[in-house]
Design a protein around this motif. Structure first.
Motif, PDB file in Angstrom:
ATOM      1  N   SER A  27     -15.875  -8.585  -1.427  1.00  0.00           N
ATOM      2  CA  SER A  27     -14.880  -7.569  -1.760  1.00  0.00           C
ATOM      3  C   SER A  27     -14.994  -7.145  -3.223  1.00  0.00           C
ATOM      4  O   SER A  27     -14.746  -7.941  -4.139  1.00  0.00           O
ATOM      5  CB  SER A  27     -13.471  -8.107  -1.483  1.00  0.00           C
ATOM      6  OG  SER A  27     -12.485  -7.145  -1.797  1.00  0.00           O
ATOM      7  N   SER A  43     -11.984  -1.990   6.095  1.00  0.00           N
ATOM      8  CA  SER A  43     -10.637  -2.226   5.578  1.00  0.00           C
ATOM      9  C   SER A  43      -9.901  -0.920   5.292  1.00  0.00           C
ATOM     10  O   SER A  43      -8.704  -0.791   5.582  1.00  0.00           O
ATOM     11  CB  SER A  43     -10.706  -3.051   4.292  1.00  0.00           C
ATOM     12  OG  SER A  43     -11.532  -4.181   4.439  1.00  0.00           O
ATOM     13  N   SER A  59      -2.536  -7.633   2.003  1.00  0.00           N
ATOM     14  CA  SER A  59      -2.787  -6.879   3.236  1.00  0.00           C
ATOM     15  C   SER A  59      -1.470  -6.433   3.860  1.00  0.00           C
ATOM     16  O   SER A  59      -0.397  -6.934   3.516  1.00  0.00           O
ATOM     17  CB  SER A  59      -3.583  -7.747   4.221  1.00  0.00           C
ATOM     18  OG  SER A  59      -2.802  -8.869   4.632  1.00  0.00           O
ATOM     19  N   SER A  73      -5.574  -4.653   0.428  1.00  0.00           N
ATOM     20  CA  SER A  73      -6.744  -5.144   1.156  1.00  0.00           C
ATOM     21  C   SER A  73      -6.428  -5.214   2.641  1.00  0.00           C
ATOM     22  O   SER A  73      -5.281  -5.047   3.063  1.00  0.00           O
ATOM     23  CB  SER A  73      -7.177  -6.522   0.635  1.00  0.00           C
ATOM     24  OG  SER A  73      -6.078  -7.430   0.664  1.00  0.00           O
ATOM     25  N   VAL A 114      -2.580 -12.604  -0.629  1.00  0.00           N
ATOM     26  CA  VAL A 114      -3.770 -13.412  -0.365  1.00  0.00           C
ATOM     27  C   VAL A 114      -4.045 -14.247  -1.607  1.00  0.00           C
ATOM     28  O   VAL A 114      -4.250 -13.706  -2.700  1.00  0.00           O
ATOM     29  CB  VAL A 114      -4.980 -12.522  -0.022  1.00  0.00           C
ATOM     30  CG1 VAL A 114      -6.209 -13.378   0.273  1.00  0.00           C
ATOM     31  CG2 VAL A 114      -4.647 -11.616   1.172  1.00  0.00           C
ATOM     32  N   GLU A 174      -4.881 -15.274   5.230  1.00  0.00           N
ATOM     33  CA  GLU A 174      -6.150 -14.598   4.955  1.00  0.00           C
ATOM     34  C   GLU A 174      -6.777 -15.132   3.663  1.00  0.00           C
ATOM     35  O   GLU A 174      -6.097 -15.623   2.772  1.00  0.00           O
ATOM     36  CB  GLU A 174      -5.935 -13.091   4.825  1.00  0.00           C
ATOM     37  CG  GLU A 174      -5.573 -12.407   6.122  1.00  0.00           C
ATOM     38  CD  GLU A 174      -5.129 -10.973   5.885  1.00  0.00           C
ATOM     39  OE1 GLU A 174      -5.955 -10.058   6.042  1.00  0.00           O
ATOM     40  OE2 GLU A 174      -3.948 -10.773   5.555  1.00  0.00           O
ATOM     41  N   ALA A 203      -8.676 -15.028  -6.021  1.00  0.00           N
ATOM     42  CA  ALA A 203      -7.436 -14.499  -5.462  1.00  0.00           C
ATOM     43  C   ALA A 203      -6.311 -15.476  -5.794  1.00  0.00           C
ATOM     44  O   ALA A 203      -6.415 -16.678  -5.539  1.00  0.00           O
ATOM     45  CB  ALA A 203      -7.566 -14.329  -3.957  1.00  0.00           C
ATOM     46  N   THR A 224     -15.741  -3.472   3.322  1.00  0.00           N
ATOM     47  CA  THR A 224     -14.464  -2.843   3.027  1.00  0.00           C
ATOM     48  C   THR A 224     -14.384  -1.441   3.608  1.00  0.00           C
ATOM     49  O   THR A 224     -13.309  -0.844   3.628  1.00  0.00           O
ATOM     50  CB  THR A 224     -14.224  -2.783   1.503  1.00  0.00           C
ATOM     51  OG1 THR A 224     -15.293  -2.062   0.879  1.00  0.00           O
ATOM     52  CG2 THR A 224     -14.141  -4.179   0.909  1.00  0.00           C
ATOM     53  N   THR A 279     -10.570  -8.826   3.230  1.00  0.00           N
ATOM     54  CA  THR A 279     -10.156 -10.199   3.514  1.00  0.00           C
ATOM     55  C   THR A 279     -10.830 -10.662   4.800  1.00  0.00           C
ATOM     56  O   THR A 279     -11.514  -9.892   5.478  1.00  0.00           O
ATOM     57  CB  THR A 279      -8.633 -10.309   3.694  1.00  0.00           C
ATOM     58  OG1 THR A 279      -8.251  -9.596   4.890  1.00  0.00           O
ATOM     59  CG2 THR A 279      -7.892  -9.715   2.508  1.00  0.00           C
ATOM     60  N   THR A 286      -8.274  -8.953  -3.880  1.00  0.00           N
ATOM     61  CA  THR A 286      -7.515  -8.453  -2.714  1.00  0.00           C
ATOM     62  C   THR A 286      -6.343  -7.576  -3.095  1.00  0.00           C
ATOM     63  O   THR A 286      -5.546  -7.202  -2.234  1.00  0.00           O
ATOM     64  CB  THR A 286      -6.993  -9.641  -1.884  1.00  0.00           C
ATOM     65  OG1 THR A 286      -6.063 -10.407  -2.684  1.00  0.00           O
ATOM     66  CG2 THR A 286      -8.130 -10.535  -1.428  1.00  0.00           C
ATOM     67  N   ALA A 295      -9.848 -14.010   0.664  1.00  0.00           N
ATOM     68  CA  ALA A 295     -10.633 -12.898   0.136  1.00  0.00           C
ATOM     69  C   ALA A 295     -12.039 -12.931   0.715  1.00  0.00           C
ATOM     70  O   ALA A 295     -12.691 -13.985   0.722  1.00  0.00           O
ATOM     71  CB  ALA A 295     -10.697 -12.963  -1.381  1.00  0.00           C
TER      72      ALA A 295
END
Length: 581
Positions: free
Chosen positions: A406, A473, A541, A450, A514, A400, A529, A470, A393, A537, A402
Motif C-alpha cells: 500500500s 480498494s 476502512s 483504505s 487499522v 484488517e 499502521a 489499491t 488492507t 492505511t 495494512a
C-alpha cells in the motif's frame, strides 16, 4: 495498480534573461538522447494560462466541503467554477497574438478557456520556444519521448502563460506490465462463503465485513464514474458471469455505459484492470448508474483531458474513481498544480474524486527494479489535497492489516492541508525519529482511507482470476460513497462531494482503524499502521452503517433497517496485473 513511471526531473532552473523567461531541466540518467527530432514531425502542445482566481476556487471548495460551514453541500454551478478558473482577457490576447505572429492558431480545450492546444511542426516549435526538441529513449523500456531541455517564453508573454506541455516535462506515459496472474479454482457453492473470504475477496465478503447494503439503489440523479486508460475495457458478458456467480440476489445484472474520450476504445474482450474496476463498482454499488470513461491518450495529458471532458458536462458523475497514477518526481510544480486544480473544480461542483494510492509501498522503483534508498517516493496525484487517496488492507478473519504494498507517505510538492494537520502530527509525534530524513514531514500526507486490496476474484474472458492492488480498494470505497449519496439524495440532501474535511473532522469514528502492518520497501520497514491516521492505511476502512449515520444524521441502527427491510429500502485479486505508478 501503478506502472513504474520513471522519475523525470532532477534539476529545474528558471531565469529571466534578455530573451525572456527560460526554463532549463536536466533529466535523470535513464533518459538517453537519441537524435534531434525530425523538423517536419508534428508536436501537439498544450498552453496553460493563469486562472483568474484559483485561491478563490480553493476557498469555495473548502467552504462547501466543511461540515461546520453554513454553505456545506451548496456545491458550485458549472458557470461559478469556470468564473474562478477562466484566464483574464489580457492573458488570452497576449498568448494568441504571440502565436498569430508565427501563423499558429490555437484551439481552446478546457471549458473555462485556461488551456489552449496547438499542433505545429518541430521546426516551428524550436523557433517559437528557442528550443531544441530531441528524441529521448528510456533505457529501461522501449518508450521514447520528444522533449527539449530548454524553452524560452518572451518577456511580454511570460506573465500571461504558466507553462507549455510537453516540452521540458519527462513524465512517462502509462505502461502496462504483464506478469502471470492466478487462475482461481472455485469450490462448491455451499463452501464459498467459508472458504473464499478466508483468502479471497468477493462482493459478499465486502458486504459482510463493511456492512454494505445489497438492495438496489434507487435515487434519481445518482452516478459513479470509472476512469480507464491504455486500451483497458470491461465487457458486459464478463459482468454478467460475475453477477451470476457472486450476486445471485440480483436477478438481472445491471449494465454500464462506456464513453470514449480522446479516441478511447469502447468494445473488445475484457481486460483485467477495467474488469476489476467495473465488477467492483457495479457489483458493490448495486444499481447506481455507472459510466466507464475510456481515455485514448496514455500520457499525463490524457488525465487532464478526461477532467476537461467531465467539466464540460452539465451533469457530472457524483463519484469518480481512478486506479492509475504516476510517481510525483516526474512533475514540476506548475504541472502538478494544474492536475490538482482540475480535481478541485470537480470537487467544487459536487464530485467525490478518489484515486488508488499505488502499489509500491514507500518507495518508487525504476523499470529494472532498483530502489532509490535515499528518499521515499510519493505517488501522484495522491499528494493533491483536493482528492481522496485510497490505500490497501487485507484480512477478513479479524482486524484488517495494512497490505504491504500500500503506497503512502508525504508529498514533496503540496503542503499539508489544515484539515489533516492534527491527525498527521499525532502520527509523527508517535513515530519520533523513524525514517527521519527520508520524507517531507510538512507535505500533504496520504492515503486518506483504505479498503481490502488482496486477491479480488475477477471474471476476465471466461476465467476467474485473483488480483491485488489499491486499484481494487479505490472502486470499493467509491462504491460506498455512491451508496451514501443514494441515501442522502433520497432524503433531499446534496451529494457528499469532496469528503476529506468531513472524514478528518468527524469521520474517523465511522471507519475501521487499522493498527497492524506497514508498507515496507528497499530495506526499510516503511510506515507502520498505528492508532489513528497513518501513511499505510489512512484513517481506516469503511463501516457503512456508521458512515450512513454520520452523513445522514440518523441514529445508529436505522441503517440496518434500511438494509434489510424491503418496505423501507433507500437503496439497498495474486495478480498485480498492472503496477500503475
Amino acid at each position: 495498480m501503478f506502472p513504474a513511471l520513471l522519475t523525470a526531473l532532477s534539476i529545474v532552473a528558471l531565469s529571466l534573461g534578455v530573451l525572456g523567461r527560460q526554463t532549463t531541466v536536466v533529466p535523470k540518467s535513464n533518459f538517453v538522447p537519441l537524435h534531434p527530432a525530425s523538423t517536419s514531425s508534428s508536436l501537439q502542445l498544450t498552453l496553460v494560462l493563469p486562472p483568474a482566481n484559483i485561491d478563490g476556487l480553493h476557498r469555495a471548495l473548502y467552504d462547501v466541503s466543511d461540515p461546520q460551514s453554513a454553505n456545506y453541500g451548496k456545491h458550485l454551478s458549472k458557470a461559478d467554477v469556470e468564473a474562478f478558473v477562466a484566464p483574464e482577457p489580457d492573458s488570452v490576447k497576449a498568448v494568441t497574438d504571440w502565436l498569430a505572429q508565427h501563423s499558429i492558431h490555437a484551439q481552446t480545450v478546457s471549458p473555462s478557456g485556461d488551456m489552449l492546444r496547438i499542433d505545429i511542426p518541430v521546426s516551428t516549435a524550436n523557433t517559437l520556444l528557442a528550443a531544441n526538441f530531441t528524441v529521448f529513449k528510456d533505457k529501461y523500456s522501449d518508450v521514447t519521448l520528444t522533449r527539449t531541455l530548454s524553452v524560452t517564453i518572451p518577456d511580454d508573454v511570460a506573465p500571461y502563460l504558466e507553462y507549455i506541455y510537453p516540452t521540458t516535462q519527462f513524465v512517462m506515459p502509462l505502461q502496462p506490465k504483464n506478469p502471470p496472474f492466478e487462475v482461481v479454482t472455485l469450490p462448491p457453492k455451499s463452501k464459498r462463503q467459508t472458504d473464499f473470504c478466508a483468502v479471497d475477496v468477493l462482493p459478499e465478503c465486502l458486504e459482510s465485513y463493511y456492512h454494505i447494503p445489497t438492495t438496489p439503489a434507487n435515487a434519481t440523479g445518482n452516478s459513479i464514474g470509472v476512469s480507464g486508460y491504455i486500451d483497458e475495457i470491461a465487457s458486459e458478458q464478463d459482468l454478467q458471469i460475475f453477477f451470476f456467480a457472486w450476486r445471485p440476489d440480483v436477478p438481472t445484472p445491471p449494465e454500464f455505459t462506456v464513453v470514449s474520450v480522446e479516441g478511447g476504445i469502447t468494445s473488445g474482450q475484457g481486460t483485467p484492470e477495467a474488469s476489476l474496476d467495473i465488477q467492483y463498482t457495479v457489483g458493490i454499488a448495486t444499481n447506481v448508474p455507472t459510466t466507464f470513461y475510456s481515455v485514448g491518450e496514455p500520457s499525463a495529458q490524457g488525465a487532464i483531458d478526461l477532467v476537461n471532458f467531465l467539466l464540460g458536462l452539465d451533469e457530472l458523475p457524483l463519484v469518480l474513481t481512478t486506479s492509475y497514477g504516476f510517481f510525483e518526481s516526474g512533475f514540476d510544480v506548475d504541472f502538478a498544480n494544474t492536475f490538482c486544480n482540475a480535481y478541485a473544480q470537480l470537487g467544487a461542483r459536487g464530485t467525490s474524486v478518489l484515486f488508488a494510492s499505488g502499489d509500491t509501498g514507500v518507495y518508487g522503483f525504476e523499470f529494472e527494479g532498483t530502489c532509490n534508498t535515499t528518499v521515499f517516493e510519493p505517488t501522484f496525484p495522491s499528494g493533491c489535497p483536493f482528492l481522496t487517496s485510497v490505500g490497501g488492507t487485507t484480512g477478513f478473519d479479524g482486524p484488517e492489516v495494512a497490505a504491504d504494498f500500500s503506497s503512502g507517505g508525504f508529498s514533496n510538492i503540496f503542503p499539508q492541508p489544515d484539515y489533516q494537520r492534527t491527525a498527521v502530527q499525532n502520527y509523527l509525534n508517535t513515530i519520533g525519529t523513524l525514517n527521519a530524513g527520508l520524507f517531507n514531514s510538512s507535505g500533504r500526507a496520504f492515503p486518506d482511507v483504505s479498503a481490502q486490496a488482496v486477491r479480488y476474484i475477477t471474471e476476465v474472458n471466461g476465467s476467474f482470476i485473483g488480483i491485488n492492488g489499491t486499484s481494487a480498494s479505490s472502486p470499493v470505497f467509491a462504491s460506498v460513497v455512491a451508496l451514501l449519496n443514494d441515501a442522502r439524495l433520497n432524503s433531499g440532501q446534496p451529494p457528499l462531494g469532496f469528503i476529506n474535511p468531513l472524514l478528518y473532522s468527524q469521520g474517523a469514528a465511522a471507519l475501521n482503524d487499522v493498527t497492524s502492518g506497514s508498507n515496507p520497501g528497499c530495506g526499510t520497514q516503511g510506515f507502520p499502521a498505528l492508532e489513528g491516521w497513518d501513511p499505510a492505511t489512512g484513517l481506516g476502512s469503511p463501516d457503512f452503517d456508521k458512515l450512513l449515520a454520520l452523513v445522514s444524521g440518523i441514529q445508529p441502527g436505522f441503517s440496518d433497517e434500511i438494509r434489510h427491510s424491503p418496505s423501507k429500502s433507500v437503496f439497498d485479486a495474486e495478480g498485480d496485473i498492472y503496477h500503475l505508478m
